[in-house]
Structures are given as structure tokens and as C-alpha cells.
Design a protein around this motif. Structure first.
Motif, short mmCIF file in Angstrom:
data_model
loop_
_atom_site.label_atom_id
_atom_site.label_comp_id
_atom_site.label_asym_id
_atom_site.label_seq_id
_atom_site.Cartn_x
_atom_site.Cartn_y
_atom_site.Cartn_z
N ASN A 69 0.81 -1.21 0.00
CA ASN A 69 0.00 0.00 0.00
C ASN A 69 0.85 1.27 0.00
O ASN A 69 0.39 2.33 -0.45
CB ASN A 69 -0.94 0.01 1.21
N ILE A 70 2.06 1.19 0.53
CA ILE A 70 2.95 2.36 0.49
C ILE A 70 3.29 2.71 -0.95
O ILE A 70 3.30 3.88 -1.35
CB ILE A 70 4.21 2.10 1.33
N VAL A 71 3.57 1.70 -1.77
CA VAL A 71 3.84 1.92 -3.19
C VAL A 71 2.61 2.55 -3.85
O VAL A 71 2.71 3.54 -4.60
CB VAL A 71 4.21 0.61 -3.88
N ARG A 72 1.45 1.99 -3.59
CA ARG A 72 0.22 2.52 -4.18
C ARG A 72 -0.04 3.95 -3.74
O ARG A 72 -0.50 4.78 -4.52
CB ARG A 72 -0.95 1.62 -3.77
N LEU A 73 0.25 4.24 -2.48
CA LEU A 73 0.02 5.58 -1.95
C LEU A 73 0.90 6.62 -2.64
O LEU A 73 0.45 7.70 -3.02
CB LEU A 73 0.28 5.57 -0.44
N LEU A 74 2.17 6.29 -2.80
CA LEU A 74 3.08 7.22 -3.46
C LEU A 74 2.65 7.48 -4.90
O LEU A 74 2.65 8.63 -5.37
CB LEU A 74 4.50 6.67 -3.41
N GLU A 75 2.25 6.44 -5.61
CA GLU A 75 1.79 6.64 -6.99
C GLU A 75 0.49 7.43 -7.03
O GLU A 75 0.30 8.28 -7.91
CB GLU A 75 1.63 5.30 -7.69
N ALA A 76 -0.40 7.18 -6.08
CA ALA A 76 -1.66 7.92 -6.04
C ALA A 76 -1.42 9.40 -5.83
O ALA A 76 -2.19 10.25 -6.30
CB ALA A 76 -2.56 7.37 -4.94
N ALA A 77 -0.33 9.74 -5.13
CA ALA A 77 0.01 11.14 -4.87
C ALA A 77 0.84 11.75 -6.00
O ALA A 77 1.20 12.92 -5.93
CB ALA A 77 0.78 11.24 -3.56
N GLY A 78 1.13 10.96 -7.02
CA GLY A 78 1.89 11.47 -8.15
C GLY A 78 3.38 11.45 -7.96
O GLY A 78 4.11 12.16 -8.65
N LEU A 79 3.87 10.63 -7.03
CA LEU A 79 5.31 10.56 -6.75
C LEU A 79 5.87 9.22 -7.22
O LEU A 79 5.19 8.18 -7.14
CB LEU A 79 5.56 10.70 -5.24
N GLU A 80 7.09 9.26 -7.72
CA GLU A 80 7.79 8.02 -8.04
C GLU A 80 8.02 7.24 -6.75
O GLU A 80 8.57 7.78 -5.79
CB GLU A 80 9.13 8.31 -8.70
N PRO A 81 7.62 5.96 -6.69
CA PRO A 81 7.84 5.21 -5.45
C PRO A 81 9.32 5.08 -5.08
O PRO A 81 9.67 5.19 -3.90
CB PRO A 81 7.22 3.84 -5.75
N PHE A 82 10.19 4.84 -6.07
CA PHE A 82 11.60 4.61 -5.75
C PHE A 82 12.33 5.92 -5.51
O PHE A 82 12.25 6.87 -6.31
CB PHE A 82 12.29 3.83 -6.87
N ARG A 83 13.04 5.96 -4.40
CA ARG A 83 13.78 7.16 -4.00
C ARG A 83 14.73 7.63 -5.09
O ARG A 83 14.82 8.83 -5.39
CB ARG A 83 14.56 6.87 -2.72
N ASP A 84 15.44 6.70 -5.73
CA ASP A 84 16.47 7.09 -6.70
C ASP A 84 15.88 7.55 -8.04
O ASP A 84 16.63 7.93 -8.94
CB ASP A 84 17.48 5.97 -6.91
N ARG A 85 14.57 7.51 -8.17
CA ARG A 85 13.92 8.04 -9.37
C ARG A 85 13.29 9.41 -9.13
O ARG A 85 12.72 10.00 -10.05
CB ARG A 85 12.87 7.06 -9.88
N ARG A 86 13.38 9.89 -7.92
CA ARG A 86 12.91 11.25 -7.63
C ARG A 86 14.09 12.21 -7.66
O ARG A 86 15.25 11.79 -7.55
CB ARG A 86 12.22 11.28 -6.25
N ASP A 87 13.80 13.51 -7.77
CA ASP A 87 14.88 14.49 -7.84
C ASP A 87 14.69 15.58 -6.79
O ASP A 87 13.80 15.49 -5.93
CB ASP A 87 14.97 15.11 -9.25
N ALA A 88 15.52 16.60 -6.87
CA ALA A 88 15.54 17.65 -5.85
C ALA A 88 14.25 18.46 -5.82
O ALA A 88 13.96 19.13 -4.82
CB ALA A 88 16.73 18.58 -6.09
N GLN A 89 13.47 18.40 -6.89
CA GLN A 89 12.22 19.16 -6.94
C GLN A 89 11.06 18.41 -6.29
O GLN A 89 10.01 19.02 -6.03
CB GLN A 89 11.87 19.49 -8.39
N ASP A 90 11.22 17.15 -6.05
CA ASP A 90 10.16 16.34 -5.43
C ASP A 90 10.14 16.55 -3.93
O ASP A 90 11.15 16.94 -3.32
CB ASP A 90 10.38 14.86 -5.72
N PRO A 91 9.00 16.31 -3.30
CA PRO A 91 8.96 16.39 -1.84
C PRO A 91 9.92 15.41 -1.18
O PRO A 91 10.27 14.38 -1.77
CB PRO A 91 7.50 16.03 -1.49
N VAL A 92 10.33 15.72 0.02
CA VAL A 92 11.07 14.76 0.84
C VAL A 92 10.07 13.72 1.35
O VAL A 92 9.07 14.08 1.97
CB VAL A 92 11.78 15.44 2.02
N VAL A 93 10.32 12.46 1.07
CA VAL A 93 9.43 11.39 1.52
C VAL A 93 9.97 10.85 2.84
O VAL A 93 11.08 10.31 2.90
CB VAL A 93 9.31 10.28 0.47
#
Length: 500
Positions: A103-127
Motif C-alpha cells: 500500500n505504500i507503493v500505491r500511496l506514493l503513486e496515487a500522490a503522483g510521486l515516483e515510489p523509488f527514491r532514486d527516481r525522484r529528484d531535488a524538486q520532489d517532496p522529501v518522503v
């Protein structure tokens, strides 16, 4: 936003008491990977919500995975303002249960965030991920989180807020919090940090929001003690929450707002709280109904049971945890048959509906003789008062002496459950047996002792989760743990490996 969801959120907000509406420069989303009803019964979730909102320049709003079915991916809304949950500076997730990992994976995608940390960048929220699961085993969460919080939020949330105010970038924020108690940075560290432990003057902690739309309807929750003085070898409470800290009883009574009809007292060993009877009597004098999280059979007496009965409790709940005296001694449970019989007699004398008895099976060294003993003493208890027997398979956890013990095996557990059901069925309605799934207990055991590879397996299951799919996904990511064998063998489906 979907009109049906808009109406549901509006009705839920109107039913709440204590909701915080705040506009501030730093936007925080506090999300829960399950339903609204489960989340709002979580005292930790509510406390973190209040703490972030108490910080200058921070505004925290809530989001729930349950609502994702009504919106397109990336458009999960927050409750307080309806903004997109992923439109924030800090995206916090509170997770309590191993089986919410997917559900954590589903939650991140539902919020429009890449689930994997290394696929997010400096403009994304801190998870940031916190909650009981992170203290139990943070490692399956490492692929997803920028920050994992371990221990008491009363210590970590103010430190995070202060670091954010002093940082000019995401990287600088991580630099400032690195090494703080309870802060684990998965891309920089391999080992768990020192756990954050709140001071006793942080207690009691209590509900921010009261709502009828929860697993604990309209109940005001108060944690009156943290930690546990008991030596039970299977339980994480003593390890996770540090030394026992008892809240001052007058402070407990002072935080109960006027108009509250029901109070839930929370503690790992609530009957060991030295002021439980005093607080109970005082709340009854105010006309407040009372609920408790746990009562130990060796601490029960007529006075405490009477307080609970007058407070509205209908079924007396205790835990044996070991099916035989031998196994209870192995677990250092400190519960004997005489304690169980005494609790049953008190339940009968005070005219409770019966006794709810929690039990574990599949324990280390367990044999059929241990199960026989449990069946026999359950029959004897049922002669005194009706018994609702709740059975869970034993799941070995990190930070306990059982970390390296083998999971008993699905076949073994299912055979013992079948035997218990068969032999106690004839005693209905004096005995009701309810049990949790042996197969999902196996999955829980995998997550409880797994590493990052288990998190990668969870990612593969975001679109279809089943026991069979779990086994296939674990094979795809190279998981292997001889302590938790995938038993029994089953036909498995092929999942395309989408993780590097």
C-alpha cells in the motif's frame, strides 16, 4: 475531484471535532496507506498531525489511500484543503503494519510521486516514513523513503522542522538531520540509528481529532504509559519504546476535553500503570465511558474489572499468548492457568458477556501436546464463562530473541488450526474460534525480517497482490531466507521484473 469523493470528505470533515485548518509556507502531507477509519484510530498518526501543525511556518494536511480509487493517478486529495497530496514540501507516511507495505507503493503513486527514491529528484517532496513498522524493521522501506524515522515522534518531528527552517535545499536538509537520534537515511546508512526516545514529560499524548467514522467511534485516546516493564521475549514493546514512562494521573485527567463521552486508555501493559484505577474512578465520576487497550490476566482484580464494566466494557479481553504453560514460560509471559481461571471467574461474577482470549500458535519447539493443553484449558474456561478464542500464528520479529527462529510453516499452522476448530466446534456457542490466515502470517514474517529486496518485491505487486504473486515477486528479486520457507509449494504466476 470525483463528486462522490468530494461528498464523502465533506461529510467526514463535518463529523470531526478538532480538525486543524492552517495555511503556512511549508506544506506537509501526512498520508496513511489504508482507510480513513484505520488511520483515525491511530494515536501516533494524530499526534504527528498535531505536532507538525504546531510548528511555525508548517501546515499539515491528511490523505488516505482509500480515496485513490475515486481519482486518477497523481490526484489523491488532502482533506483539509483538497490540494493534491503530492503538492507539498514534505510527504510523510505513517505505517503500522507489515501487510501495508504494498500500500505504500500505491500511496506514493496515487500522490503522483515516483515510489523509488532514486527516481525522484531535488524538486520532489522529501518522503519521510515513520510509524511502528519502521521501529520493527525499516529495511523493506529503504527503496522508497528519503528519511525513515525510528522511535518516538515527539523527539524527531521538532528536530525535522528546525532543520527544514535552517536548510536551503533538500540535500542540506538531509545533511542537517544526518546522525540525529531516530533518523535513518537509507541512501547514506546501512544500520539502524539510535532510536529516538521521548521524555516522560511528553506524556500523556492524546487525540487531536474525535470522529464517529473510525474503528474506535467517537473515542478520545490517551496514552498514559510508554514502554513495558515485562520481559516477554516475543514482544517489541519493551525494545521499541524504551524504558517504562508513566504519565502523571492529574495530567491525564486534565487533557480530557469537556463533552467527551468515551476515553480509550492506551499502554503496552496498561494494567501495570500504577494510576489506572485512580484515573478510571475519576473518569467514571465525570460520566465518561472507558475503554482499554490491554489488561494482563495476572493483574486483574474485581475492582479494576468493575471499573471497566461500569465504563461500558462488555467483553473481558486478556492474552495467554502461549498454548501451554511450558511455552508461556519459554516466552517469559508470566501468565499461569490460575490467572486465566481467575479472570474467567471475574468475568462471570460481574456479568461480562464472556472472555476474549488471545492466543498464538506455531511457537518455537511447539508440539501437538501443547495444542492439546490449550484445547483442554479452553474447555475448562468455557465452563466458567463464554470464550472467544482469537488465534494468530507466531511471527518472529527483529530486535527480539526470536529473530533467528524459523517460521513454523503454513502446513503446520493450518493443520493445528483445523484441529482446534474441530475439537472446540462442539462447544458452540460457549466457545467461538477466530483465527488469522497462516498464509498472510507467512508474508508478514517475510516482511518483518526482510531487507530492501522485499520492498522491491512489494513494488511488483502494486497492481495485483495475492499470496501466489508474493511468492513469485520474491523469487524475481532474489529473496531467500531459510528461516521463512515458502511452504507449501503452489502454482505461481509470472511477473515481469521492472526493478533494477
Amino acid at each position: 475531484m470525483n463528486e462522490r469523493l468530494r461528498k464523502r470528505i465533506k461529510e467526514r470533515l463535518e463529523a470531526e471535532r478538532g480538525t486543524i485548518y492552517k495555511d503556512a509556507p511549508v506544506r506537509v502531507t501526512l498520508a496513511y496507506p489504508n482507510t480513513y477509519a484505520v488511520a483515525m484510530a491511530s494515536l501516533g498518526f494524530q499526534v504527528v498531525y498535531r505536532m507538525f501543525n504546531a510548528e511555525p511556518e508548517f501546515a499539515c494536511e491528511r490523505a488516505f489511500l482509500e480515496d485513490a480509487e475515486y481519482v486518477r493517478k497523481g490526484e489523491l486529495p488532502t482533506y483539509e484543503s483538497g490540494r493534491r497530496a503530492g503538492d507539498c514540501h514534505i510527504f510523510g507516511i505513517s505505517v503500522a503494519f507489515e501487510l501495508d507495505l504494498v500500500n505504500i507503493v500505491r500511496l506514493l503513486e496515487a500522490a503522483g510521486l515516483e515510489p523509488f527514491r532514486d527516481r525522484r529528484d531535488a524538486q520532489d517532496p522529501v518522503v519521510i516514513i515513520g510509524g511502528p513498522l519502521t521501529s520493527s524493521n525499516p529495511h523493506p522501506l529503504r527503496p522508497f523513503a528519503d528519511v525513515i524515522l525510528i522511535g518516538d515522534g515527539e523527539e524527531t518531528v521538532p528536530a525535522l522542522a528546525e532543520a527544514w527552517r535552517n536548510a536551503s535545499s533538500k540535500t542540506e536538509f538531509l545533511d542537517l538531520i544526518e546522525g540525529l537520534p531516530g533518523v535513518f537515511l537509507p541512501d547514506r546508512e546501512e544500520r539502524d540509528p539510535r532510536w529516538a526516545t521521548a521524555r516522560v514529560d511528553c506524556l500523556p499524548v492524546y487525540s487531536q481529532i474525535i470522529t464517529p467514522n473510525t474503528e474506535l467511534p467517537s473515542m478520545f485516546l490517551i496514552e498514559v504509559e510508554r514502554g513495558c516493564p515485562r520481559p516477554c521475549t516475543f514482544c517489541l514493546a519493551r525494545v521499541m519504546y524504551g524504558p517504562t514512562r508513566n504519565a502523571d494521573p492529574e495530567r491525564v485527567l486534565a487533557v480530557v476535553p469537556d463533552g467527551v463521552e468515551k476515553v480509550g486508555l492506551i499502554g503496552a501493559a496498561l494494567s501495570d500503570y500504577p494510576h489506572v484505577k485512580y484515573v478510571g474512578h475519576k473518569l467514571l465520576e465525570r460520566g465518561v465511558k472507558l475503554a482499554v487497550s490491554s489488561i494482563r490476566a495476572d493483574r486483574v482484580d474485581h475492582e479494576l474489572a468493575w471499573i471497566l464494566k461500569e465504563g461500558g466494557l462488555r467483553t473481558f479481553t486478556i492474552a495467554a499468548d502461549g498454548p501451554s504453560q511450558r511455552l508461556r514460560e519459554l516466552l517469559k509471559k508470566q501468565i499461569k492457568l490460575e490467572h486465566l481461571y481467575k479472570a474467567a471467574r471475574i468475568a462471570r461474577d460481574l456479568k461480562f458477556k464472556g472472555l476474549k482470549l488471545y492466543q498464538m500458535i506455531g511457537l518455537p519447539t511447539e508440539t501437538d501436546d501443547d495444542i492439546t493443553e490449550m484445547i483442554e484449558f479452553t474447555k475448562e474456561l468455557a465452563e466458567i464463562t463464554p470464550v472467544a478464542l482469537g488465534i494468530s500464528p507466531f511471527v518472529p520479529k527483529r530486535h527480539t530473541p526470536h529473530f533467528n527462529d524459523r517460521f513454523a510453516g503454513i502446513r503446520v499452522i493450518e493443520a493445528r488450526l483445523k484441529r482446534i476448530q474441530k475439537e472446540l466446534r462442539k462447544l458452540r456457542p460457549r466457545v467461538e474460534v477466530r483465527n488469522t490466515s497462516a498464509k498472510w502470517a507467512w508474508i508478514e514474517a517475510v516482511i518483518a525480517r526482510g531487507g530492501p529486496e522485499v520492498g522491491r518485491a512489494a513494488y511488483l505487486l502494486k497492481d495485483r497482490e495475492s499470496f501466489s504473486a508474493w511468492k513469485t515477486a520474491l523469487r524475481e528479486v532474489g529473496w531467500h531466507d531459510p528461516r521463512t520457507l515458502p511452504d507449501p509449494p503452489e502454482e505461481t504466476e509470472r511477473l515481469e521484473l521492472r526493478v533494477v
